[in-house]
Design a protein around this motif. Sequence first.
Motif, PDB file in Angstrom:
ATOM      1  N   ALA A  65       0.828  -1.204   0.000  1.00 25.88           N
ATOM      2  CA  ALA A  65       0.000   0.000   0.000  1.00 25.88           C
ATOM      3  C   ALA A  65       0.867   1.260   0.000  1.00 25.88           C
ATOM      4  N   LEU A  66       1.959   1.234   0.767  1.00 22.76           N
ATOM      5  CA  LEU A  66       2.861   2.385   0.789  1.00 22.76           C
ATOM      6  C   LEU A  66       3.517   2.582  -0.581  1.00 22.76           C
ATOM      7  N   LEU A  67       3.873   1.498  -1.240  1.00 17.92           N
ATOM      8  CA  LEU A  67       4.461   1.592  -2.572  1.00 17.92           C
ATOM      9  C   LEU A  67       3.475   2.195  -3.568  1.00 17.92           C
ATOM     10  N   VAL A  68       2.211   1.813  -3.464  1.00 21.04           N
ATOM     11  CA  VAL A  68       1.191   2.361  -4.361  1.00 21.04           C
ATOM     12  C   VAL A  68       1.010   3.859  -4.099  1.00 21.04           C
ATOM     13  N   LEU A  69       1.016   4.274  -2.840  1.00 23.64           N
ATOM     14  CA  LEU A  69       0.888   5.688  -2.529  1.00 23.64           C
ATOM     15  C   LEU A  69       2.079   6.487  -3.052  1.00 23.64           C
ATOM     16  N   ALA A  70       3.292   5.919  -2.936  1.00 28.83           N
ATOM     17  CA  ALA A  70       4.465   6.596  -3.487  1.00 28.83           C
ATOM     18  C   ALA A  70       4.368   6.710  -5.003  1.00 28.83           C
ATOM     19  N   ALA A  71       3.853   5.674  -5.659  1.00 26.67           N
ATOM     20  CA  ALA A  71       3.656   5.745  -7.108  1.00 26.67           C
ATOM     21  C   ALA A  71       2.618   6.812  -7.468  1.00 26.67           C
ATOM     22  N   GLY A  72       1.593   6.961  -6.637  1.00 29.51           N
ATOM     23  CA  GLY A  72       0.623   8.024  -6.856  1.00 29.51           C
ATOM     24  C   GLY A  72       1.247   9.400  -6.717  1.00 29.51           C
ATOM     25  N   ALA A  73       2.171   9.552  -5.743  1.00 25.89           N
ATOM     26  CA  ALA A  73       2.880  10.821  -5.602  1.00 25.89           C
ATOM     27  C   ALA A  73       3.712  11.120  -6.844  1.00 25.89           C
ATOM     28  N   TRP A  90      -3.033  14.954  -2.248  1.00 26.44           N
ATOM     29  CA  TRP A  90      -1.930  15.386  -1.408  1.00 26.44           C
ATOM     30  C   TRP A  90      -2.379  15.795  -0.011  1.00 26.44           C
ATOM     31  N   ALA A  91      -3.666  16.026   0.170  1.00 25.94           N
ATOM     32  CA  ALA A  91      -4.176  16.267   1.528  1.00 25.94           C
ATOM     33  C   ALA A  91      -4.308  14.972   2.315  1.00 25.94           C
ATOM     34  N   LEU A  92      -4.434  13.837   1.619  1.00 26.59           N
ATOM     35  CA  LEU A  92      -4.695  12.563   2.281  1.00 26.59           C
ATOM     36  C   LEU A  92      -3.509  11.621   2.306  1.00 26.59           C
ATOM     37  N   VAL A  93      -2.527  11.803   1.417  1.00 24.75           N
ATOM     38  CA  VAL A  93      -1.499  10.785   1.250  1.00 24.75           C
ATOM     39  C   VAL A  93      -0.629  10.640   2.498  1.00 24.75           C
ATOM     40  N   ALA A  94      -0.261  11.746   3.160  1.00 23.82           N
ATOM     41  CA  ALA A  94       0.621  11.648   4.324  1.00 23.82           C
ATOM     42  C   ALA A  94      -0.053  10.953   5.511  1.00 23.82           C
ATOM     43  N   PRO A  95      -1.253  11.392   5.948  1.00 23.88           N
ATOM     44  CA  PRO A  95      -1.872  10.683   7.082  1.00 23.88           C
ATOM     45  C   PRO A  95      -2.196   9.234   6.767  1.00 23.88           C
ATOM     46  N   THR A  96      -2.583   8.933   5.542  1.00 26.35           N
ATOM     47  CA  THR A  96      -2.894   7.551   5.186  1.00 26.35           C
ATOM     48  C   THR A  96      -1.649   6.675   5.255  1.00 26.35           C
ATOM     49  N   ALA A 125      -3.151   8.251 -17.807  1.00 31.84           N
ATOM     50  CA  ALA A 125      -4.458   7.609 -17.663  1.00 31.84           C
ATOM     51  C   ALA A 125      -4.309   6.123 -17.363  1.00 31.84           C
ATOM     52  N   ALA A 126      -3.398   5.461 -18.052  1.00 27.38           N
ATOM     53  CA  ALA A 126      -3.179   4.035 -17.790  1.00 27.38           C
ATOM     54  C   ALA A 126      -2.639   3.818 -16.375  1.00 27.38           C
ATOM     55  N   ILE A 127      -1.699   4.666 -15.977  1.00 31.56           N
ATOM     56  CA  ILE A 127      -1.159   4.551 -14.612  1.00 31.56           C
ATOM     57  C   ILE A 127      -2.252   4.808 -13.583  1.00 31.56           C
ATOM     58  N   GLY A 128      -3.134   5.767 -13.861  1.00 33.66           N
ATOM     59  CA  GLY A 128      -4.208   6.069 -12.920  1.00 33.66           C
ATOM     60  C   GLY A 128      -5.159   4.909 -12.715  1.00 33.66           C
ATOM     61  N   VAL A 129      -5.486   4.180 -13.778  1.00 36.35           N
ATOM     62  CA  VAL A 129      -6.367   3.017 -13.649  1.00 36.35           C
ATOM     63  C   VAL A 129      -5.709   1.957 -12.765  1.00 36.35           C
ATOM     64  N   VAL A 130      -4.434   1.698 -13.032  1.00 31.43           N
ATOM     65  CA  VAL A 130      -3.717   0.690 -12.232  1.00 31.43           C
ATOM     66  C   VAL A 130      -3.643   1.110 -10.770  1.00 31.43           C
ATOM     67  N   LEU A 131      -3.341   2.373 -10.506  1.00 29.20           N
ATOM     68  CA  LEU A 131      -3.224   2.838  -9.125  1.00 29.20           C
ATOM     69  C   LEU A 131      -4.564   2.808  -8.397  1.00 29.20           C
ATOM     70  N   ALA A 132      -5.641   3.176  -9.070  1.00 24.02           N
ATOM     71  CA  ALA A 132      -6.956   3.138  -8.423  1.00 24.02           C
ATOM     72  C   ALA A 132      -7.314   1.722  -7.998  1.00 24.02           C
ATOM     73  N   ILE A 133      -7.073   0.747  -8.890  1.00 26.43           N
ATOM     74  CA  ILE A 133      -7.361  -0.659  -8.552  1.00 26.43           C
ATOM     75  C   ILE A 133      -6.444  -1.128  -7.427  1.00 26.43           C
ATOM     76  N   ALA A 134      -5.159  -0.752  -7.488  1.00 27.11           N
ATOM     77  CA  ALA A 134      -4.214  -1.185  -6.459  1.00 27.11           C
ATOM     78  C   ALA A 134      -4.570  -0.610  -5.095  1.00 27.11           C
ATOM     79  N   LEU A 135      -4.988   0.643  -5.050  1.00 30.89           N
ATOM     80  CA  LEU A 135      -5.388   1.228  -3.771  1.00 30.89           C
ATOM     81  C   LEU A 135      -6.608   0.536  -3.194  1.00 30.89           C
ATOM     82  N   ALA A 136      -7.556   0.184  -4.038  1.00 28.88           N
ATOM     83  CA  ALA A 136      -8.745  -0.522  -3.561  1.00 28.88           C
ATOM     84  C   ALA A 136      -8.402  -1.891  -2.988  1.00 28.88           C
ATOM     85  N   LEU A 137      -7.346  -2.509  -3.499  1.00 28.77           N
ATOM     86  CA  LEU A 137      -6.981  -3.859  -3.045  1.00 28.77           C
ATOM     87  C   LEU A 137      -6.029  -3.850  -1.852  1.00 28.77           C
ATOM     88  N   THR A 138      -5.202  -2.837  -1.727  1.00 36.31           N
ATOM     89  CA  THR A 138      -4.169  -2.851  -0.685  1.00 36.31           C
ATOM     90  C   THR A 138      -4.538  -2.062   0.565  1.00 36.31           C
TER      91      THR A 138
END
Length: 580
Positions: free
Chosen positions: A74-82, A179-185, A234-247
């Motif tokens: 989950a932390l790796l996915v958040l870093a990829a989102g950053a 960016w308002a949510l990534v640090a506390p999460t 857009a492709a990265i966003g789809v992958v990250l959205a699914i990964a966040l939902a799973l992790t």
Amino acid sequence: MSSNTRTLELPGLDALLAHAPDARPGPAGPHEHEPTTAAIPVLGGTEAVVIDEPERAHRSLAALTLSPRRAKLALLVLAAGAFATGANEASIIALSPAIASGLGVPVAQVGLLATAFALTVVIAAVPLTLLTARLAPRTTLTATLALWTTGVTIAATAGTFVQLAGGRIVSAAAHALFWALVAPTAANLFAPHLRAMTVTRIMVGGAAAGVIGTPLVTIAGERIGWQAPYWAFAAIGVVLAIALALTLPGPVKDDSAEPDDEPPAAEHTRGDVPSMAHFLRVLAVTFTVQVAMSSTWTYIASYFGEVAGMPSSTLPALFALGGVIGVASTLAIGPLLARRAVHSVGLGIIGIGLAWVLLATGTVWGAVGGQIFQAAGWAVLVAALLNWAMRHTPWRTDVGASTFMVTANSGAALGPVLGGIVLASMGLAALPLLSLVLTGVAATIIATVDPKVLRRLGVARSVRTALERSQQLRAKREEWSRRTGSTAPRPVAAAWAVGQNAARHAGQGARTLTQGAVAASRATANATAKAGVKAGEATRSAAYLHIASLQALDPYREDPYGNRPYGNDPYDGEPFRDES
């Protein structure tokens, strides 16, 4: 301000520094390098991560259900989102020439997209955060990445400038909420003592946007077309959205909690030298330097090509060089931020000032040198400004960081407009001169900082901690005094009063002992004198008895003093002779 907000006032600090040599500014201790917040510089902008809020290290029941492996994913996915969101924010700088030629609009008009992005962040950050406050982080972040993917898809399919602007606005709103949510999460996924690790991973993801993301966007825009980077986003966003939902963990109901129980109020921190006036000064510097940066850097790709004469194939390498220097400068300035925030801001001002001077030469080597000094100076300036602002914030640190980011993005929104006006009237070559003038204004504001404030900001963390503990103890005494109705003496006054009472009682006791000793000595002397008189009388009586007994035996015997016997002897005084 909430009642559970704690702060550190610094009463009498100037006097303390004058009499405490160890409290004067010196080399930072092993923990002095940790700032209240972390700033991630990207091309033309910044991202702030608040890391010094106690409640952000609190792990929810949902986070406790995660396995260590899933938490790391989950932390790796958040870093990829950053990384993705940071690269998308800076993409307009690298793609402005290609977008202008592709849509048939002036470069100055493309610069307005940076203004639209920054204004959207300013307007949407707080309302969206409040609207999603009651939702689980997994739900909010998944929806945020889905919205962001929608925005970059609109930009990728844009055939007109209006559609491209709409896509940028949608992605900017999602960017602000992410960016308002990534640090506390991220901090909530791990134990409190691992908070530094989580923030470091997020910072690495954001820094990679400048080191890797912007050069790749530039290459794709030049070789494939300006829409290609947005399709990749857009492709990265789809992958990250699914990964966040799973992790990310979902909401978990706490059966042990009572229905009527209210959650405990979280303790928040605020600046250790809080001051509205000084905080506004920091915001003024932030706004000015952000306008100076964005007014030129929004059009830097066109400047490199048209004014400096650099081939477009060299831009990715130049942007990558700037990203590496920016990350290195951020890491290098870290140990100085805790006690040299204002000096670090001045150092950053000098760096970007030199960058504008070199860019104003309009040569290839001037452009390379300007890129180097801009990257180093801007990274130092962003980190130092944010840290300086957090030292003076009169509110909670997260509120102060939000205010800082709103101010910075406001400057980022005005800069492209101002730069576009100068570009249309005077040309690209005048942009570095405009930025140099604005940087000089910011330097003037910094030069007027009160030296006493610099001394306060230079106090060691150990001294600030000691003063904070002293203040907490004083507050407890005052609260005890208020509840009991008695006056709680100050520690020094109480010690002085105790000493005075002890000295007074000791003096009285010493006088009593002295008087007793004198009386005892006098009584002993009298008794000894009486006993001596009696002994003398007894001795004299005994002597008389002894003489009397001797005379009874021998009337004519001399006494012990050589005298003749007592009596009316006619021969007294002459030798006695027996004539019988």
